[in-house]
Design a protein around this motif. Structure first.
Motif, mmCIF file in Angstrom:
data_model
loop_
_atom_site.group_PDB
_atom_site.id
_atom_site.type_symbol
_atom_site.label_atom_id
_atom_site.label_comp_id
_atom_site.label_asym_id
_atom_site.label_seq_id
_atom_site.Cartn_x
_atom_site.Cartn_y
_atom_site.Cartn_z
ATOM 1 N N SER A 1 47.848 38.229 33.228
ATOM 2 C CA SER A 1 47.377 39.588 33.471
ATOM 3 C C SER A 1 48.019 40.565 32.497
ATOM 4 O O SER A 1 47.329 41.381 31.865
ATOM 5 C CB SER A 1 47.678 39.998 34.914
ATOM 6 N N VAL B 1 44.341 44.680 37.163
ATOM 7 C CA VAL B 1 43.087 44.016 36.827
ATOM 8 C C VAL B 1 42.973 42.632 37.473
ATOM 9 O O VAL B 1 41.885 42.219 37.873
ATOM 10 C CB VAL B 1 42.907 43.903 35.301
ATOM 11 N N SER C 1 39.927 41.627 39.856
ATOM 12 C CA SER C 1 39.101 40.507 39.407
ATOM 13 C C SER C 1 38.970 39.451 40.501
ATOM 14 O O SER C 1 37.871 38.954 40.778
ATOM 15 C CB SER C 1 39.698 39.881 38.143
ATOM 16 N N GLN C 2 40.070 39.108 41.142
ATOM 17 C CA GLN C 2 40.040 38.077 42.176
ATOM 18 C C GLN C 2 39.291 38.543 43.421
ATOM 19 O O GLN C 2 38.590 37.757 44.061
ATOM 20 C CB GLN C 2 41.466 37.652 42.514
ATOM 21 N N LEU D 1 37.726 49.904 39.638
ATOM 22 C CA LEU D 1 37.731 49.291 38.305
ATOM 23 C C LEU D 1 37.244 50.287 37.249
ATOM 24 O O LEU D 1 37.858 50.436 36.183
ATOM 25 C CB LEU D 1 36.840 48.057 38.307
ATOM 26 N N TRP E 1 35.438 44.849 30.682
ATOM 27 C CA TRP E 1 35.431 44.162 31.975
ATOM 28 C C TRP E 1 35.021 42.696 31.801
ATOM 29 O O TRP E 1 35.575 41.802 32.459
ATOM 30 C CB TRP E 1 34.496 44.879 32.940
ATOM 31 N N VAL F 1 37.995 40.760 30.915
ATOM 32 C CA VAL F 1 38.862 40.529 32.074
ATOM 33 C C VAL F 1 38.303 39.381 32.917
ATOM 34 O O VAL F 1 39.019 38.449 33.288
ATOM 35 C CB VAL F 1 38.984 41.810 32.923
ATOM 36 N N VAL F 2 37.007 39.453 33.204
ATOM 37 C CA VAL F 2 36.364 38.431 34.033
ATOM 38 C C VAL F 2 36.453 37.052 33.376
ATOM 39 O O VAL F 2 36.813 36.048 34.018
ATOM 40 C CB VAL F 2 34.881 38.792 34.279
ATOM 41 N N GLU G 1 40.844 34.687 35.153
ATOM 42 C CA GLU G 1 40.799 33.579 36.105
ATOM 43 C C GLU G 1 40.655 32.234 35.394
ATOM 44 O O GLU G 1 41.299 31.248 35.765
ATOM 45 C CB GLU G 1 39.637 33.786 37.082
#
Length: 531
Positions: free
Chosen positions: A216, A231, A235-236, A274, A324, A327-328, A332
Motif C-alpha cells: 500500500s 487506499v 480497495s478491499q 475514494l 484508481w 490501485v485496483v 490486491e
C-alpha cells in the motif's frame, strides 16, 4: 298424330326439367356449394396442418442446430441456470468440468450466459484471433460504478479515449525510464519493511499484515509521493462487495432495484471517500506544479498525468479513474502474489538455498539488493514466474464480452456472453507442463516463456488488447521484494507442519485460506538492515 315426347309405361308424359329459377334448382346449387365449401375447408385444413408440421420440423431443426453449435456445458434450470451446481473455487471447478465438456464450456449463471475457455488454444482464439470481438467488458452496474462511468482503462470501452490511456501507460508510466525513476520509492519502503521485520524477529510474524503495509505504501509513493493513505482499506471493501449475491445477477430486470443494497453502499459511502481522496491528491499536485513553474519536474505518476499535453492530455475524471485502476490492479493482486510466493518458498527450503546462493554470488552481503541487480538474478525471476503459473492472482481474469455472435472452436458463442479465460487451468495443463502441480522454478531458467501474453501456455497478466498494462511494474516490484526478503532473512513456518496451501473460497482473487504466520532470523549484518 305425333306424340310430343316419349311415353311412360303408365301412359303418362314425363315432367319437363324445371327452369333454373325454380326452388328445387336453388336447393341443389346450395348443396353443391356447401359440398364444395366443405371440400375447400377440408383441403385448407389439411394443407394448413401439413404446413404447420413442416414449419415445426424446420424450426425444431434450426433450434437443434443452434443448440448443437453452442459449446457443451452443465444443465441450466429456468431462472437459476447452473448456479446451484457451481463449486468453489470456481477456477478449479471449471477446470474439472472441462474434462467432461471440453475446453469451451457454456453455462448460465442465473439468466446471464457465460463461456469459460480452459486451454491455451482456445485462449489464443479469444485473446488473439478474435481479440477485437471479445475486447468489450460486461456492462454490469457494479462495473460502471467502480470505473467512474466507464472512464478507466480496465473496464472502459475500446475507443479513442481508451487507446490514449493505453498509450500513456506504455510510454509515460510503465516505460523503463519511469520504472527506474520510481525505484527509489520501492527501495525506501522495502528498507522500512526490513527494519520492521527485524524488530519482530523474536516473535511470530503475520506476513499478510506486513505485505499489506509494504504494498500500500509503495504504490501510494509511486502514484502520489505519499504513504499512509487508506487506499488498501477502500480497495478491499469495494472488492468484497462484488462477492455479494445480487438478485440482479439472476434476474437482470430487477438489477436496478438494488435489493441487497450493494450499489447504495458503494455509491453513498465508499466511492465518495475514494473520489475525495484522489481529487485532493490531484489538486495538491497541481498546486505544486503551479508553484514550481518552468522548473517543475514530475516525481510520481500523478505528476506525469497532470503534465500531459496536446493529444495525450486527459480530463480530470480520466486521471482519477486511471489512478484508481492502478490501485485496483496493483494492490490486491501484488499482495496475493507475494504471499503465495513466500508460502511456496518456505515450504521448499531447497529453492530458498539456491536463491540465496545466487544473491550472495551477485550482490553479496555487504549491501542490500537493489532493483538494478534484478537483470543479474535469473533464478529470482524464475521463482516469481513459477509462483504466477501456479497461483495467478486473478485466476479467471477480468470478464470479456462479445457484442455479436462469434465462431469459436467450431461453436457459436451467442452475442452478449460473458467470457472467462481460466488462467489457472492453462498454467496447470499437464499437456503443456510436466508435473504441473510441482513448484519448480528451474522450468523457467533459459525458457522463452514471455510474461507479456505472447505465450499462451503462460498468461498470468492475460493477453491481447486487454493485457494488464502494469505488468512491467508488477514483475519488477515483486521480484525485488522477494530478493530483499530472502537476502535479509532466513524463514520458517510458525506451524511445524509448514504453510497451509489451501485456497480461500468466496474471493475474487486467489488468496491463501489461512494467515501467513512465520518466524524470521537475520541473515544480513544488523548495521546494513538498520542503516
Amino acid at each position: 298424330m305425333h306424340s310430343t315426347g316419349p311415353s311412360s309405361g303408365d301412359g303418362k308424359v314425363p315432367c319437363e326439367p324445371r327452369p333454373p329459377g325454380s326452388s328445387l334448382s336453388l336447393m341443389a346449387m346450395a348443396v353443391e356449394i356447401q359440398t364444395f365449401e366443405a371440400m375447400d375447408l377440408g383441403v385448407a385444413l389439411f394443407v394448413l396442418g401439413i404446413s404447420w408440421i413442416i414449419l415445426s420440423l424446420l424450426i425444431g431443426r434450426i433450434r437443434s442446430s443452434q443448440q448443437r453449435r453452442l459449446p457443451p456445458g452443465p444443465f441450466s434450470f429456468p431462472i437459476f441456470g447452473a448456479l446451484f451446481s457451481l463449486k468453489e473455487p470456481l477456477h478449479q471447478h471449471f477446470a474439472k468440468i472441462s474434462k467432461k465438456y471440453g475446453p469451451i464450456v457454456y453455462l448460465k449463471i442465473g439468466m446471464a450466459p457465460f463461456v469459460v475457455v480452459n486451454n491455451n488454444e482456445m485462449a489464443a482464439q479469444v485473446l488473439k484471433t478474435h481479440d477485437l470481438e471479445f475486447a468489450s467488458r460486461p456492462d454490469d452496474e457494479f462495473f460502471r460504478i467502480i470505473s467512474h462511468d466507464w472512464n478507466g482503462l480496465i473496464l472502459g470501452p475500446i475507443g479513442d479515449k481508451w487507446k490514449t490511456m493505453r498509450r500513456i501507460c506504455s510510454t509515460h508510466l510503465f516505460s523503463n525510464s519511469m520504472l527506474k525513476t520510481s525505484a527509489g520509492f520501492r527501495e525506501s519502503e522495502m528498507k522500512h519493511t526490513v527494519k520492521s521485520i527485524f524488530q519482530q524477529s523474536e516473535t511470530t510474524i503475520n506476513l499478510h499484515e506486513v505485505f499489506s503495509s509494504l504494498l500500500s505504501n509503495s504504490l501510494c509513493l509511486v502514484l502520489l509521493s505519499e504513504r499512509g493513505l487508506e487506499v488498501m482499506d477502500l480497495s478491499q471493501k469495494i472488492a468484497s462487495l462484488s462477492l455479494h449475491l445480487n438478485i440482479g445477477t439472476l434476474l437482470p430486470a430487477l438489477d436496478g432495484l438494488d435489493l441487497h443494497g450493494v450499489y447504495k453502499k458503494i455509491n453513498r459511502e465508499l466511492m465518495p471517500r475514494l473520489k475525495l481522496l484522489l481529487e485532493d491528491q490531484i489538486d495538491k499536485h497541481r498546486r505544486r506544479k503551479d508553484q514550481a513553474g518552468d522548473g517543475f519536474v514530475p516525481r510520481d505518476f500523478t505528476d506525469v498525468l497532470i503534465s500531459l499535453e496536446d493529444k495525450d492530455k486527459l480530463p480530470d475524471i480520466s486521471i482519477l479513474a486511471l489512478l484508481w485502476d492502478m490501485v485496483v490492479a496493483g494492490l490486491e493482486t501484488s499482495l496475493v502474489t507475494l504471499e503465495w510466493t513466500m508460502a511456496e518458498l518456505i515450504n521448499h527450503p531447497r529453492v530458498v538455498s539456491k536463491a540465496q546462493a545466487e544473491l550472495d554470488s551477485v550482490v553479496g552481503r555487504a549491501r542490500a539488493v537493489q532493483e538494478s541487480d534484478l537483470p543479474n538474478l535469473p533464478y529470482i525471476d524464475a521463482i516469481v514466474k513459477e509462483s504466477l503459473r501456479l497461483h495467478p492472482a486473478a485466476p479467471l481474469g477480468v470478464p470479456h464480452k462479445n457484442l455479436k455472435p462469434v465462431n469459436l472452436g467450431g461453436y457459436t458463442i451467442p452475442g452478449g456472453c460473458k467470457v472467462l479465460v481460466n488462467i489457472w487451468a492453462i498454467g496447470r495443463d499437464p499437456a503443456r507442463w510436466p508435473d504441473p502441480g510441482a513448484f519448480q522454478p528451474e522450468r523457467f531458467l533459459g525458457s522463452s516463456s514471455a510474461i507479456n501474453g505472447q505465450n499462451f501456455d503462460f498468461i498470468p497478466f492475460s493477453s491481447g488488447r486487454r493485457v494488464c498494462a502494469g505488468y512491467p511494474l508488477a514483475m519488477r516490484s515483486i521480484a525485488f521484494y522477494v530478493a530483499s526478503l530472502l537476502q535479509a532473512f532466513n524463514w520458517r513456518a510458525a506451524n511445524p507442519g509448514g504453510i497451509d496451501m489451501e485456497e480461500r473460497t468466496r474471493s475474487i482473487t486467489m488468496t491463501l485460506n489461512a494467515d501467513l504466520l512465520v518466524n524470521a532470523s537475520i541473515r544480513l549484518d544488523q548495521n546494513i538492515i538498520c542503516s
